[in-house]
Design an enzyme around this catalytic site. Sequence first.
Site, short mmCIF file in Angstrom:
data_model
loop_
_atom_site.label_atom_id
_atom_site.label_comp_id
_atom_site.label_asym_id
_atom_site.label_seq_id
_atom_site.Cartn_x
_atom_site.Cartn_y
_atom_site.Cartn_z
NE ARG A 1 157.93 -22.80 43.89
CZ ARG A 1 157.12 -22.64 42.84
NH1 ARG A 1 157.58 -22.76 41.62
NH2 ARG A 1 155.85 -22.35 43.03
CG ASN B 1 157.54 -24.39 36.67
OD1 ASN B 1 157.70 -25.56 36.98
ND2 ASN B 1 156.66 -23.61 37.27
CG ASP C 1 148.22 -28.04 40.65
OD1 ASP C 1 149.32 -27.80 40.11
OD2 ASP C 1 147.20 -27.36 40.45
#
Length: 433
Positions: free
Chosen positions: A73, A103, A314
């Site tokens: 993030r 992303n 993950d």
Amino acid sequence: MSYSVPFALINGRLLDPSSGLDQTGGILIDQGLITEVGSHINIKYCERQKIPFQDCQGHCIAPGLIDMRMQIRVSGATLTESLSSTLQAAAAGGVTSMVCLPNTRPILDHAEVVSYLRHAANQEKKTKLYCYGSMTQNLAGQQLSEMGYLQQAGAIGFTDGLKAVDNPKVFWKALSYAKTFKSLILQYAEDQRLAEGTLATHSYLSTKMGLPSVPACAETMQIERDLHLVALTQSPYHSFPITTKTAARIISQAKQHQLPVSCSTSPAYFCLNEQAIQGYQTLAKLSPPLREESDRLAVIEGLKNGIIDCITSDHSPQDDDSKKTTFVQSSAGAAGLETFFPLSLQLYHQHGMGLLALLKCLTSNPADILGLPQGRLQIGRPADMVVFDVAKAYAINIHAFHGQAKNSPFHHFPVKGKILQTYVDGRQIYNNF
């Protein structure tokens, strides 16, 4: 320990899955590289050469973990986790190199964004951060991104992250272009149209809980379509995450036909099954969803027989608010960097997988797939290493995480194995000896 001063790790169990090394000895490090490895690197050698050393007291010394699938993030999501917090979590988890999905905010579909993120991570001087470039512009699956420029900026592969590229013509072009500059295409193993709007795997339990569900064949349908185009282009292809027995069988068949295919899975898919969502447990809400027990066992077997090449963290950090809500409204994902290694060791302690074979899935296999020089205890390689206690028993405590994100379905989960020290380019970035 200083980066510029030679030093040694001695009295350890040296484990190098790339060479099969498993013996007592030490490692000499100089200028960030491994310069000597073997039983002759001991206390007498260090005293004779006047080299400072760390006595590892018989604990294991192995290459640092290489995590080829995690999320980071950056701008716009600092309440979830900062870059610095992520790197701290990685160091504590024994991860010395990791590759983030594209992303981020902004999306990694421009060379400038890739360059900025890599520069910001390098400034921290902790775990090495690599990036995948977005396969398509804005992750929309329609127009290919500027893959050549992204690679020049540092992207080491291309994927649309949490969704597969649905358009077969676009995916065919991506495979073809990536092959021209010897890059890797990675694809999320789930058919979007089948998975859209679903919350659990299709089963008796999801029906009983009234949850919209995705059949396990969504994974195999995506992989099977992709493999036709891989056969056409012969371009390197990596599928992630593998969570079902049928997907493991299809990948096995592709490898038998010599296709350039590799794949990975994550600890949640061999440590948990769908029963973890009983009671609408939002912390166990993952994407793809947890599968049935037969699939979990097949993933374990796939790792043991080498069909599944790698294990990834993950890592998908979420803030508390996004998990402390209803199952329908909650976000999918779990913080994985600090549970990655002890959960993987379950395969060794409980399922009979050899320690070197397990470490191969965490070090040299991802290094080979990504084309990275690390992942080995060999002379001339980067001194990216971990020291760990393979037998230390404890229960995972999310409140002890070094990273900002605490969302994990493994709170209180019993494990064996603890990272004691982490080194990157010979620098000690974590110490819990």
